[in-house]
Every structure is written in C-alpha cells, then in structure tokens.
Write a protein that holds these residues in place. Structure first.
Motif, PDB file in Angstrom:
ATOM      1  N   MET A 156      -6.119   1.143  -7.169  1.00 35.76           N
ATOM      2  CA  MET A 156      -6.334   0.631  -5.815  1.00 35.76           C
ATOM      3  C   MET A 156      -7.622  -0.199  -5.752  1.00 35.76           C
ATOM      4  SD  MET A 156      -5.056   3.832  -3.512  1.00 35.76           S
ATOM      5  CE  MET A 156      -4.917   2.951  -1.944  1.00 35.76           C
ATOM      6  N   GLN A 157      -8.664   0.239  -6.423  1.00 35.96           N
ATOM      7  CA  GLN A 157      -9.906  -0.528  -6.452  1.00 35.96           C
ATOM      8  C   GLN A 157      -9.680  -1.899  -7.075  1.00 35.96           C
ATOM      9  OE1 GLN A 157     -12.287   2.394  -8.513  1.00 35.96           O
ATOM     10  NE2 GLN A 157     -13.365   2.969  -6.637  1.00 35.96           N
ATOM     11  N   ALA A 158      -8.889  -1.948  -8.130  1.00 40.26           N
ATOM     12  CA  ALA A 158      -8.603  -3.220  -8.787  1.00 40.26           C
ATOM     13  C   ALA A 158      -7.808  -4.155  -7.873  1.00 40.26           C
ATOM     14  CB  ALA A 158      -7.841  -2.978 -10.091  1.00 40.26           C
ATOM     15  N   VAL A 159      -6.865  -3.606  -7.138  1.00 40.17           N
ATOM     16  CA  VAL A 159      -6.035  -4.424  -6.245  1.00 40.17           C
ATOM     17  C   VAL A 159      -6.846  -4.912  -5.041  1.00 40.17           C
ATOM     18  CG1 VAL A 159      -4.038  -4.337  -4.694  1.00 40.17           C
ATOM     19  CG2 VAL A 159      -3.857  -3.402  -6.986  1.00 40.17           C
ATOM     20  N   GLU A 160      -7.815  -4.122  -4.616  1.00 39.33           N
ATOM     21  CA  GLU A 160      -8.624  -4.498  -3.444  1.00 39.33           C
ATOM     22  C   GLU A 160      -9.342  -5.829  -3.620  1.00 39.33           C
ATOM     23  OE1 GLU A 160     -11.377  -1.483  -2.197  1.00 39.33           O
ATOM     24  OE2 GLU A 160      -9.787   0.016  -2.171  1.00 39.33           O
ATOM     25  N   VAL A 161      -9.605  -6.203  -4.853  1.00 40.10           N
ATOM     26  CA  VAL A 161     -10.272  -7.478  -5.105  1.00 40.10           C
ATOM     27  C   VAL A 161      -9.453  -8.624  -4.501  1.00 40.10           C
ATOM     28  CG1 VAL A 161     -10.998  -9.068  -6.938  1.00 40.10           C
ATOM     29  CG2 VAL A 161     -11.408  -6.604  -7.162  1.00 40.10           C
ATOM     30  N   ASP A 162      -8.130  -8.550  -4.651  1.00 42.70           N
ATOM     31  CA  ASP A 162      -7.238  -9.588  -4.132  1.00 42.70           C
ATOM     32  C   ASP A 162      -6.623  -9.223  -2.788  1.00 42.70           C
ATOM     33  OD1 ASP A 162      -7.566 -11.146  -6.436  1.00 42.70           O
ATOM     34  OD2 ASP A 162      -5.978 -10.060  -7.476  1.00 42.70           O
ATOM     35  N   ASN A 163      -6.789  -7.979  -2.365  1.00 38.76           N
ATOM     36  CA  ASN A 163      -6.129  -7.496  -1.148  1.00 38.76           C
ATOM     37  C   ASN A 163      -7.145  -6.722  -0.302  1.00 38.76           C
ATOM     38  OD1 ASN A 163      -4.252  -6.692   0.751  1.00 38.76           O
ATOM     39  ND2 ASN A 163      -3.420  -5.045  -0.497  1.00 38.76           N
ATOM     40  N   PRO A 164      -7.985  -7.434   0.442  1.00 37.94           N
ATOM     41  CA  PRO A 164      -9.021  -6.745   1.214  1.00 37.94           C
ATOM     42  C   PRO A 164      -8.501  -6.155   2.532  1.00 37.94           C
ATOM     43  CG  PRO A 164      -9.234  -9.109   1.499  1.00 37.94           C
ATOM     44  CD  PRO A 164      -8.098  -8.880   0.533  1.00 37.94           C
ATOM     45  N   ASP A 165      -7.222  -5.823   2.591  1.00 39.38           N
ATOM     46  CA  ASP A 165      -6.621  -5.225   3.782  1.00 39.38           C
ATOM     47  C   ASP A 165      -7.384  -3.947   4.144  1.00 39.38           C
ATOM     48  OD1 ASP A 165      -5.037  -3.922   5.658  1.00 39.38           O
ATOM     49  OD2 ASP A 165      -3.257  -3.831   4.391  1.00 39.38           O
ATOM     50  N   PRO A 166      -7.910  -3.849   5.356  1.00 41.30           N
ATOM     51  CA  PRO A 166      -8.685  -2.660   5.726  1.00 41.30           C
ATOM     52  C   PRO A 166      -7.879  -1.359   5.656  1.00 41.30           C
ATOM     53  CG  PRO A 166      -8.449  -4.157   7.602  1.00 41.30           C
ATOM     54  CD  PRO A 166      -7.858  -4.840   6.417  1.00 41.30           C
ATOM     55  N   GLU A 179     -10.033   9.119  -2.237  1.00 43.68           N
ATOM     56  CA  GLU A 179     -11.262   9.553  -2.899  1.00 43.68           C
ATOM     57  C   GLU A 179     -11.771  10.860  -2.288  1.00 43.68           C
ATOM     58  OE1 GLU A 179     -13.183   5.327  -4.405  1.00 43.68           O
ATOM     59  OE2 GLU A 179     -13.646   6.030  -2.385  1.00 43.68           O
ATOM     60  N   GLY A 180     -11.669  11.000  -0.975  1.00 44.93           N
ATOM     61  CA  GLY A 180     -12.047  12.238  -0.324  1.00 44.93           C
ATOM     62  C   GLY A 180     -11.172  13.391  -0.770  1.00 44.93           C
ATOM     63  N   ARG A 195       0.810  -1.221   0.000  1.00 50.01           N
ATOM     64  CA  ARG A 195       0.000   0.000   0.000  1.00 50.01           C
ATOM     65  C   ARG A 195       0.840   1.266   0.000  1.00 50.01           C
ATOM     66  NH1 ARG A 195      -0.815   0.400   6.273  1.00 50.01           N
ATOM     67  NH2 ARG A 195      -1.759   2.450   6.119  1.00 50.01           N
ATOM     68  N   TYR A 196       2.061   1.191   0.477  1.00 51.37           N
ATOM     69  CA  TYR A 196       2.918   2.374   0.540  1.00 51.37           C
ATOM     70  C   TYR A 196       3.323   2.856  -0.853  1.00 51.37           C
ATOM     71  CZ  TYR A 196       2.869   1.293   5.439  1.00 51.37           C
ATOM     72  OH  TYR A 196       2.438   1.032   6.719  1.00 51.37           O
ATOM     73  N   HIS A 197       3.393   1.935  -1.808  1.00 52.84           N
ATOM     74  CA  HIS A 197       3.671   2.346  -3.185  1.00 52.84           C
ATOM     75  C   HIS A 197       2.525   3.201  -3.724  1.00 52.84           C
ATOM     76  CE1 HIS A 197       7.169  -0.091  -3.182  1.00 52.84           C
ATOM     77  NE2 HIS A 197       6.545  -1.247  -3.281  1.00 52.84           N
ATOM     78  N   PHE A 198       1.317   2.806  -3.396  1.00 54.44           N
ATOM     79  CA  PHE A 198       0.150   3.573  -3.839  1.00 54.44           C
ATOM     80  C   PHE A 198       0.093   4.931  -3.146  1.00 54.44           C
ATOM     81  CE2 PHE A 198      -0.915  -0.719  -5.017  1.00 54.44           C
ATOM     82  CZ  PHE A 198      -1.499  -0.563  -6.262  1.00 54.44           C
ATOM     83  N   ARG A 199       0.557   4.991  -1.920  1.00 55.01           N
ATOM     84  CA  ARG A 199       0.595   6.283  -1.223  1.00 55.01           C
ATOM     85  C   ARG A 199       1.530   7.254  -1.918  1.00 55.01           C
ATOM     86  NH1 ARG A 199       0.821   5.433   5.295  1.00 55.01           N
ATOM     87  NH2 ARG A 199      -1.373   4.935   5.564  1.00 55.01           N
ATOM     88  N   PHE A 245      -5.540  -0.721   3.426  1.00 59.57           N
ATOM     89  CA  PHE A 245      -5.481  -0.411   2.000  1.00 59.57           C
ATOM     90  C   PHE A 245      -6.795   0.231   1.554  1.00 59.57           C
ATOM     91  CE2 PHE A 245      -5.456  -1.257  -2.531  1.00 59.57           C
ATOM     92  CZ  PHE A 245      -4.126  -1.077  -2.879  1.00 59.57           C
ATOM     93  N   VAL A 246      -7.912  -0.358   1.989  1.00 62.96           N
ATOM     94  CA  VAL A 246      -9.234   0.174   1.642  1.00 62.96           C
ATOM     95  C   VAL A 246      -9.402   1.579   2.220  1.00 62.96           C
ATOM     96  CG1 VAL A 246     -11.724  -0.169   1.950  1.00 62.96           C
ATOM     97  CG2 VAL A 246     -10.248  -2.131   1.422  1.00 62.96           C
ATOM     98  N   ARG A 247      -8.961   1.784   3.448  1.00 61.42           N
ATOM     99  CA  ARG A 247      -9.041   3.113   4.074  1.00 61.42           C
ATOM    100  C   ARG A 247      -8.213   4.135   3.308  1.00 61.42           C
ATOM    101  NH1 ARG A 247      -6.060   2.677   8.538  1.00 61.42           N
ATOM    102  NH2 ARG A 247      -4.434   3.762   7.433  1.00 61.42           N
ATOM    103  N   ASP A 248      -7.016   3.739   2.893  1.00 55.86           N
ATOM    104  CA  ASP A 248      -6.166   4.644   2.108  1.00 55.86           C
ATOM    105  C   ASP A 248      -6.883   5.077   0.825  1.00 55.86           C
ATOM    106  OD1 ASP A 248      -4.157   4.435   4.000  1.00 55.86           O
ATOM    107  OD2 ASP A 248      -2.873   3.137   2.774  1.00 55.86           O
TER     108      ASP A 248
END
Length: 131
Positions: A103-113, A123-124, A73-77, A115-118
């Motif tokens: 990130m939405q695409a990765v969440e399918v395989d990575n439901p880490d909360p 989005e905000g 997730r840090y790469h996406f940050r 990651f989802v929060r990030d």
C-alpha cells in the motif's frame, strides 16, 4: 449480497456464473478471494492445516488482484483481511506486513486519502500484534 448474508454456496454459484459470462474481472476476483476467506473462517469442521491452505489460497487470489488492479483499495482490504486472519489463527504477520508495504508503494501514484487512511488503519491493527 450472498457473502454479506453468509450464503457461501449461493455466492460460489454467482461467482462462477459471473466468471463464465465476464471472464477475469476485478470485482469477481475480489469476491472469489473473499469467499475463500469466509469459507476458511466459517467452516468449523475444518482441520487447521486445511484452514491454513484455504487462507493461503485467499491470499494468492487477493495478491493477484492487487498486482493486476493496484489502484483499487478494496483489493488491499481483502488482502488485509486475509493477513488479519492469518495473524489471529496462526500468528503469521507476514501478509499484514506485506500489505502495508504494498500500500505504501501504491500511495506514491495514488494519493487517495481513503487509500492512505486504510493503510494507516492497517498499521494500527498491525501494532496490536506487536504487544
């Protein structure tokens, strides 16, 4: 530590040394993207077209990280930070939008909360540019 302290030349030397010792490494590449981003933002004497070029290079490095190591997730940050800088300085929203979609695409395989929060936080941030 060097990046946090704003010691960009020292960070550059440390990153190059790590690259020589480790080759291509997830964390080293992420730091290289962060260093490029910080140089683009902190160099006051830079012409805007040079600043844009540096931000686009930071984007390229960060995108490579998200492709090679998609569950960090840090790469996406870092990619999001580049997107925010591009939106702030140049009104470009494409990198923010792309980061959210990636990130939405990765969440399918990575439901880490975390990651989802990030992603939701990003989005905000993106909505602030819509008003």
């Amino acid at each position: 530590m060097f990046l946090d302290d704003g010691l960009l030349d020292e960070a550059d030397r440390a990153i190059r040394s790590a690259q020589d010792e480790l080759g291509t490494d997830s964390i080293v590449e992420r730091y290289r993207a962060t260093l490029t981003l910080r140089r683009a933002l902190n160099n006051e004497g830079l012409m805007e077209e040079d600043r844009l070029a540096m931000l686009l290079e930071a984007e390229r490095i960060a995108r490579t990280c998200t492709t090679r190591w998609p569950h960090d997730r840090y790469h996406f940050r870092v990619l999001a930070d580049v997107g925010i800088a591009l939106a702030d300085r140049f009104g470009r929203l494409d990198v923010l939008d792309d980061t959210i979609a990636l990130m939405q695409a990765v969440e399918v395989d990575n439901p880490d909360p975390d990651f989802v929060r990030d992603r939701r936080d990003l989005e905000g941030t993106r909505r602030r540019y819509s008003t």
